[in-house]
Design a protein around this motif. Structure first.
Motif, mmCIF file in Angstrom:
data_model
loop_
_atom_site.group_PDB
_atom_site.id
_atom_site.type_symbol
_atom_site.label_atom_id
_atom_site.label_comp_id
_atom_site.label_asym_id
_atom_site.label_seq_id
_atom_site.Cartn_x
_atom_site.Cartn_y
_atom_site.Cartn_z
ATOM 1 N N UNK A 1 18.334 -1.103 -49.996
ATOM 2 C CA UNK A 1 18.418 -2.442 -49.422
ATOM 3 C C UNK A 1 19.724 -2.634 -48.663
ATOM 4 N N UNK A 2 20.722 -1.849 -49.056
ATOM 5 C CA UNK A 2 21.972 -1.920 -48.304
ATOM 6 C C UNK A 2 21.724 -1.561 -46.839
ATOM 7 N N UNK A 3 20.942 -0.494 -46.646
ATOM 8 C CA UNK A 3 20.634 -0.058 -45.285
ATOM 9 C C UNK A 3 19.805 -1.096 -44.538
ATOM 10 N N UNK A 4 18.849 -1.685 -45.254
ATOM 11 C CA UNK A 4 18.003 -2.706 -44.615
ATOM 12 C C UNK A 4 18.862 -3.918 -44.239
ATOM 13 N N UNK A 5 19.735 -4.297 -45.175
ATOM 14 C CA UNK A 5 20.618 -5.438 -44.961
ATOM 15 C C UNK A 5 21.492 -5.226 -43.722
ATOM 16 N N UNK A 6 22.012 -4.017 -43.623
ATOM 17 C CA UNK A 6 22.846 -3.696 -42.451
ATOM 18 C C UNK A 6 22.059 -3.799 -41.158
ATOM 19 N N UNK A 7 20.826 -3.346 -41.228
ATOM 20 C CA UNK A 7 19.980 -3.384 -40.033
ATOM 21 C C UNK A 7 19.723 -4.836 -39.598
ATOM 22 N N UNK A 8 19.472 -5.695 -40.586
ATOM 23 C CA UNK A 8 19.244 -7.115 -40.266
ATOM 24 C C UNK A 8 20.520 -7.711 -39.657
ATOM 25 N N UNK A 9 21.638 -7.363 -40.290
ATOM 26 C CA UNK A 9 22.950 -7.850 -39.836
ATOM 27 C C UNK A 9 23.177 -7.462 -38.362
ATOM 28 N N UNK A 10 22.918 -6.188 -38.056
ATOM 29 C CA UNK A 10 23.113 -5.709 -36.682
ATOM 30 C C UNK A 10 22.208 -6.444 -35.709
ATOM 31 N N UNK A 11 20.936 -6.632 -36.132
ATOM 32 C CA UNK A 11 19.999 -7.343 -35.255
ATOM 33 C C UNK A 11 20.480 -8.765 -35.011
ATOM 34 N N UNK A 12 21.000 -9.365 -36.062
ATOM 35 C CA UNK A 12 21.473 -10.748 -35.939
ATOM 36 C C UNK A 12 22.663 -10.816 -35.002
ATOM 37 N N UNK A 13 23.608 -9.901 -35.217
ATOM 38 C CA UNK A 13 24.816 -9.898 -34.388
ATOM 39 C C UNK A 13 24.487 -9.638 -32.922
ATOM 40 N N UNK A 14 23.413 -8.887 -32.700
ATOM 41 C CA UNK A 14 23.063 -8.562 -31.314
ATOM 42 C C UNK A 14 22.385 -9.729 -30.583
ATOM 43 N N UNK A 15 22.024 -10.757 -31.323
ATOM 44 C CA UNK A 15 21.351 -11.893 -30.678
ATOM 45 C C UNK A 15 22.324 -12.676 -29.817
ATOM 46 N N UNK A 16 21.883 -13.154 -28.656
ATOM 47 C CA UNK A 16 22.702 -14.107 -27.907
ATOM 48 C C UNK A 16 22.879 -15.389 -28.728
ATOM 49 N N UNK A 17 23.923 -16.093 -28.478
ATOM 50 C CA UNK A 17 24.264 -17.258 -29.297
ATOM 51 C C UNK A 17 23.110 -18.262 -29.381
ATOM 52 N N UNK B 1 21.043 -19.662 -32.827
ATOM 53 C CA UNK B 1 20.788 -21.046 -33.260
ATOM 54 C C UNK B 1 19.290 -21.321 -33.396
ATOM 55 N N UNK B 2 18.481 -20.516 -32.781
ATOM 56 C CA UNK B 2 17.031 -20.763 -32.752
ATOM 57 C C UNK B 2 16.297 -20.096 -33.911
ATOM 58 N N UNK B 3 15.000 -19.946 -33.710
ATOM 59 C CA UNK B 3 14.150 -19.472 -34.812
ATOM 60 C C UNK B 3 14.431 -18.016 -35.168
ATOM 61 N N UNK B 4 14.802 -17.201 -34.172
ATOM 62 C CA UNK B 4 15.117 -15.801 -34.479
ATOM 63 C C UNK B 4 16.304 -15.704 -35.419
ATOM 64 N N UNK B 5 17.331 -16.480 -35.091
ATOM 65 C CA UNK B 5 18.528 -16.471 -35.932
ATOM 66 C C UNK B 5 18.198 -16.938 -37.339
ATOM 67 N N UNK C 1 12.182 -7.889 -33.965
ATOM 68 C CA UNK C 1 11.756 -9.049 -33.190
ATOM 69 C C UNK C 1 12.314 -10.359 -33.723
ATOM 70 N N UNK C 2 12.959 -10.299 -34.889
ATOM 71 C CA UNK C 2 13.402 -11.533 -35.529
ATOM 72 C C UNK C 2 12.240 -12.469 -35.790
ATOM 73 N N UNK C 3 11.146 -11.879 -36.224
ATOM 74 C CA UNK C 3 9.906 -12.644 -36.360
ATOM 75 C C UNK C 3 9.293 -12.373 -37.731
#
Lengths: 850, 323
Positions: free
Chosen positions: A186-202, A206-210, A567-569
């Motif tokens: 889960x550490x690896x999965x968590x990191x992956x989510x973190x990276x995806x989140x950080x890569x999102x435009x601001x 703030x939207x549904x993906x975030x 996809x943040x979906x």
């Protein structure tokens, strides 16, 4: 959902054997049911708001028996619910964040952590019903959409009461990415989510993906926190434990839990421990106890851990002991409503399925030592309900595996597993890729990685939600509507009030009963009505799909399914890379036989006019017994390897599957795909659907999945199987029967195999125990399975004839015309011999079984 | 390619597990040269088609007796009686019966259609050494059709077998044997007088044909395998003398040729067939062998001089018959 093979009781004399005192105790304890001090019954949890809802009925729309109780479930769950202390900012978060936080809170802080004596796998309670976390406004809108005067609940009831079937966005029914979760933790999965989140435009943050990715980050920490609680429990138990061996086990379990499932697993025990927690939390996240939450090819992705542990000195039997503990845990899913159900609350099959053996890359067979170890576990533990094994067979299946499979079938009164057939199944998956335009995700190079969900529904693994059993459509309804120009043949009846609905034109406007002059016209009307019922099913499904997408996110599950992070979906919004919903056609053979009967009775043999036939059906055949006999006994039937009758089966299949491929959900973009499971609906809906032209009166069972109608398969098991294979599409013409040597250009879906049902089709057959009585006959049965690979369907459930079946055959001889009693050089149909001899045969079967 | 070839077929049994190696499709032909008193397939005895009435299927439409142009069908108290002397097997009653209670036993099949029919299950035959078995009745009575049929099957790569009682011309038998992977050959009774008593015919030609089959196998390698079958009929064939005699015959003439000697236990399932054919069955009420009797017969056969490994006893035994 698992198939229910027969609606009548079966005896099972198979006993467990070779169990250690530990496993013997755990198994016996489990089967005490309500007598147990501990159980895994639902606990209910609320935010405490007056508008709270903890029971989400959407998942139960595919269980018509529950319709009358939905409101009761909703209020009793809320009444029983205990409040959860909320975070101060709780109502400021988005819905997925609230839900992820609540589930974690309940599982880690509210539900007690417990361990049964001797258990080697931690993770006990997981059945929870938790506040849907809706705001007042969300709750009101949801109530209007679901429960309002034009709400989904009413529409679902209408659909069922009028004989169309049932439809609803249900939970489970997928194979999450277990291999990945074990491999990177889960550490690896968590990191992956973190990276995806950080890569999102601001703006996206703030939207549904975030919001979705933040919710998933919360969910991804739940396994770590829960494991920490269980580690503490194990340490505590170890310090109090007097027996040095158990003390050592508990100490090791604590160490395992301090590592996994957060970090990658290193050995077999860690892997199974991690997998159990990862699996049970899906059921917690969905508030749904198990149906179709499947494991995939466990003997493949666990093999490296198994081999490493064996190399490091793990005793093979101890490895099996861990698997057996895992097995007991899987069965506790049934506890969800334990104090409500009969049979100690241990009810029908839930279908946490595992797939074993089968093809690998380059046509290699993947059977290994872990395959056999798991089959040994199944054999030693059975009868036991979960997890359900599905053994994959193919042309290259080794003799040793087939021997083990046949031996297990022979020693129980019915296979303790389903058999899946790779060539036909893979053909279906490749057709799906073509039809849905996802060949980059399913192709020749990876199609062997498919596995089955629930009991036989084929899907890909770790990135696929195919919504198997979301839609269960009675194809027969289209025949009914075609007979009347689009109206119900008899009024629908509300099962609670008994009130009859007025008859209206609900179907397509096709020719009036009296207007048909040739078969072609009737086929055209049937085609039109098929399009109409598929469209009606699609429209109904859209409503619960859209409601789920809006109101019922599952952020934890989304972490385990490829595509959702990228996809943040959420998976409920179509986040999975492969996102389908399946229409499982019900009443296939009854439909085909009814069409054959209309053609025969009205147009070919001219035994009745269309008006006379329709009157006979309205009268439920009463007073029309002669015409009914023509329909039942003289009209052609599917399932006899009769090419012209089977051509009708193929036409019906082609028509409804092509129609199904035309549709996608509007709210989530999920492609509809065809299958044939028909769980137990063929029994219940027999009381809903009007009499049918095949001679069946209202109140008799419909046909089951892809099986021929009861009693129709008078030419034996090979003919039955050949018909099933042909109905699915058979083999491409380039490889004709006459020329085994010279297969030319291949135009099938996989090599020359054609399969119009990517989901697969449930096929159940019953065999006489005499067929398995000695080594020589077991070889013959193996030959049957080898032949089935070539000619048959995607999946086979083998039942062995038992005394109950024979007694039923005495009562309903017309359904058992095919039942052969075999002796050397001679066969007799059971139903054509006298009562006294029948009794003697029954006595003999009992004698052999005892 | 000659003119259209046909045979009268009683029944086609698919996924047969009891008529030779592997999984098989067995074609039962009409007509027999013996009249065994215990016969399990009495409807195969006569060559021509034959009308029967299945009482359990009858729903009483009366269409049969109304339509019959020969007045061969009478119905009294929901019982249908067929006058087989008058009946011409015209099948008008069969056509008019909605519930298949009237049935003509014996269907004429053309060669091409029969080959196509048995080929449907080829994928079940291949991996098990299975194939097609022609049985009866006596397949040797339609030998020229059967020979063509076996040739066609072999051309498709299907395994072939013939199940014969041996009372046919030697030429016909060897013709069929040359086209058969397996011949299932009945030796019911070794003493010719007793053979005549229970089957209506002496057995010299049957025994002579068996020896000829053995010689064919040694000289030409056909058939590929020879199985002997002996029905164990209470009060008839199941005597120590008979089994020792058959064993001695096999040991003397067919040693090394016969790979299997099946002892097939008497079964009583045929009683209703006799009822439908309007015949009395002398074995009505005769109990099945006990397990002890079956094992006893097996032991006698094993010690009769044959290779004991070839003896196989099959069939149902009496419930509770074990002591």
């Amino acid at each position: 959902m698992a198939t229910q093979s027969a609606p009548r009781p079966r005896r099972n004399f198979k006993e467990p054997y070779g169990l250690s005192p530990r496993i013997g105790w755990l198994r016996d304890h489990y089967f005490q049911g309500l007598g147990r001090a501990w159980n895994n019954q639902f606990t209910c949890w609320t935010t405490g708001t007056p508008w709270d809802v903890v029971y989400d009925e959407l998942a139960y729309y595919i269980v018509p028996e529950t319709y009358a109780f939905l409101q009761t479930f909703r209020s009793s769950a809320l009444q029983a619910a205990r409040p959860i202390p909320l975070d101060a900012d709780f109502w400021k978060w988005s819905l997925p964040e609230r839900r992820a936080w609540l589930i974690r809170k309940v599982m880690v802080d509210c539900v007690p952590q417990e361990l049964l004596p001797g258990d080697l796998v931690a993770g006990a309670r997981f059945n929870i019903l938790v506040s849907r976390a809706w705001t007042k406004r969300e709750s009101a809108r949801r109530d209007r959409i679901v429960g309002g005067a034009r709400g989904i609940r009413k529409a679902v009831k209408w659909f069922h009461e009028h004989g169309y079937g049932n439809s609803g966005a249900t939970s489970g029914h997928l194979i999450p990415g277990h291999a990945r979760a074990l491999g990177i933790g889960w550490q690896g999965i968590h990191e992956q989510i973190e990276r995806a989140y950080e890569a999102l435009p601001a703006s996206d943050k703030r939207g549904s993906k975030g919001a979705q990715l933040r919710a998933m980050k919360t969910a991804a920490t739940m396994p770590r926190e829960l494991a920490a609680r269980y580690a503490t429990l194990c340490r505590g138990l170890a310090s109090e434990e007097a027996d040095p061996q158990r003390k050592a086990e508990l100490t090791q379990m604590a160490a395992n839990l301090e590592r996994v499932p957060w970090l990658p697993a290193r050995n077999f025990w860690e892997a199974l421990q991690a997998m159990w927690i990862n699996h049970m939390l899906i059921m917690s996240d969905e508030n749904y106890p198990g149906p179709g939450v499947s494991f995939g090819r466990m003997d493949q992705y666990l093999l490296p851990y198994w081999e490493r542990s064996l190399a490091e000195g793990m005793d093979r039997e101890f490895g099996k002991e861990i698997i057996k503990c895992f097995w007991v845990h899987a069965n506790t899913a049934y506890d969800a409503m334990i104090s409500m159900g009969g049979n100690q609350g241990i009810t029908a099959g839930f279908g946490q399925l595992i797939s074993l053996a089968g093809l690998g890359p380059d046509g290699r067979d993947m059977t290994n030592d872990l395959t056999y170890a798991i089959l040994e576990v199944v054999d030693e533990m059975s009868p036991i309900l979960e997890p359900k094994p599905n053994v994959r067979l193919h042309r290259g299946t080794p003799e040793a595996l087939l021997d083990k499979v046949v031996e297990m079938i022979a020693s129980s009164q019915g296979a303790p597993f389903l058999l899946n057939f790779d060539e036909r199944s893979m053909a279906g998956m490749l057709r799906e890729a073509k039809m849905a335009g996802c060949e980059h995700l399913i192709n020749e190079s990876n199609v062997h990685e498919y596995a089955s969900v629930g009991c036989l529904e084929n899907t890909m693994v770790g990135n696929d939600r195919s919504g198997t059993v979301d839609n269960n459509l009675n194809l027969l309804k289209a025949v009914e509507l075609a007979l009347t120009g689009g109206c119900d043949l008899v009024p629908a009846i509300d099962p609670v009030t008994g009130v009859k609905a007025p008859i209206r034109r609900d179907g397509a406007r096709t020719a009036q009963t009296a207007d048909f002059t040739e078969w072609k016209e009737f086929w055209a009307a049937y085609s039109e009505q098929t399009r109409a019922i598929v469209a009606r099913c699609v429209d109904l499904y859209e409503r619960s799909e859209a409601a789920r997408a809006e109101f019922s996110p599952t952020p934890y599950l989304s972490c385990l399914v490829g595509g959702c992070i990228e996809r943040g979906l959420d998976i409920t919004r179509g986040g999975a890379e492969l996102s389908f919903t399946t229409i499982e056609a019900v009443t296939f053979a009854t439909t085909v036989d009814s069409l054959l009967a209309v053609k025969y009775l009205v147009f070919d043999a001219k035994k009745a006019t269309m008006v006379e036939l329709v009157q006979a059906l309205r009268d439920n055949w009463e007073g029309h017994e002669t015409l009914q006999a023509w329909a039942k006994f003289r009209a052609p039937k599917y399932g006899r390897d009769d090419d012209s009758a089977d051509a009708m089966a193929r036409d019906v299949m082609t028509l409804w599957t092509e129609e199904t491929w035309r549709h996608r959900t509007r709210s989530t973009g999920r492609q509809f795909r065809p299958g044939m499971l028909s769980w137990n609906y063929w029994v219940g809906d027999g009381y809903v659907l009007a009499a049918s032209a095949d001679g069946r009166p209202k109140g008799r069972f419909l046909s089951n999945a892809i099986c021929p109608s009861n009693g129709a398969d008078i030419n034996g098991p090979t003919a039955n199987s050949n018909s099933v294979g042909k109905a699915l599409g058979g083999r491409a013409p380039a490889a004709g029967v006459s020329n085994a040597g010279g297969r030319g250009a291949v135009s099938g879906d996989w090599q020359d195999f054609v399969n119009m049902l990517p989901n697969g089709a449930s096929h159940t057959m019953t065999f006489s125990p005499a067929l398995l009585r000695d080594a020589e006959h077991r070889e013959k049965f193996k030959a049957f399975l080898r032949g089935y690979c070539e000619n048959g369907g995607t999946a086979l459930q083998v039942n062995v004839l038992d005394v109950e079946t024979l007694k039923d055959a005495q009562k309903h001889p017309e359904e058992y015309r095919h039942l052969l009693v075999r002796v050397t050089g001679y066969n007799a149909y059971f139903t054509s011999i006298g009562r006294e001899l029948q009794d003697e045969i029954i006595a003999r079967e009992m004698h052999q079984q005892l | 390619m000659g003119p259209t070839r046909t045979a009268t077929v009683l029944n086609i049994q698919r996924m047969s597990t009891e008529d030779g190696p592997g999984l098989r499709t067995t074609v039962f032909l009409k007509g027999c040269s013996l009249q065994c008193s215990w016969c399990h397939n009495p409807e195969a005895m006569c060559m021509g088609p034959q009308l029967v009435w299945h009482s359990s299927r009858c729903i009483g439409t009366r269409a049969c007796d109304i339509v019959c142009p020969e007045n061969a069908i009478t119905r009294r108290d929901s019982v249908v009686t067929i006058d087989l002397v008058r009946c011409t097997s015209c099948a008008k009653c069969v056509e008019q019966c909605p519930s298949t209670a009237m049935e003509i036993l014996g269907t004429v099949w053309e060669l091409d259609a029969l080959v196509a029919e048995v080929a449907k299950d080829r994928n079940y035959f291949e991996r098990s050494g299975g194939g097609v078995t022609v049985s009866g009745g006596e397949p040797g009575l339609q030998a020229s059709f059967v020979a063509d049929f076996l040739d066609r099957c072999r051309a498709l790569g299907l395994g072939t077998a013939v199940d014969t009682a041996g009372l046919i011309s030697r030429g016909a038998l060897l013709d069929l044997a040359r086209r058969s992977d397996v011949v299932l050959y009945d030796l019911k009774e070794i003493d010719s007088a007793r053979h005549a008593c229970v089957t209506g015919q002496p057995n010299e030609r049957i025994l002579g044909n068996a020896i000829a089959l053995g010689e064919l196998m040694r000289s030409e390698g056909w058939p590929r395998a020879l199985w002997i079958r002996t029905p164990l009929i209470p009060g008839a064939t199941v005597t120590d003398d008979n089994l020792r005699g058959i064993g001695a015959f096999i040991a003397e003439h067919l040693a090394g040729v016969v790979t299997r000697w099946e002892l097939c236990a008497f079964n009583n399932l045929a009683v209703d067939k006799y009822g439908r054919l309007g015949l009395e069955w002398p074995f009505q009420g005769v109990p099945l062998l006990t397990e002890q009797e079956l094992r006893g017969a097996e032991n006698v056969a094993r010690s009769s001089g044959v290779d004991p490994g070839i003896v196989v006893a099959t069939g149902r035994t009496r419930v509770g018959g074990e002591s």
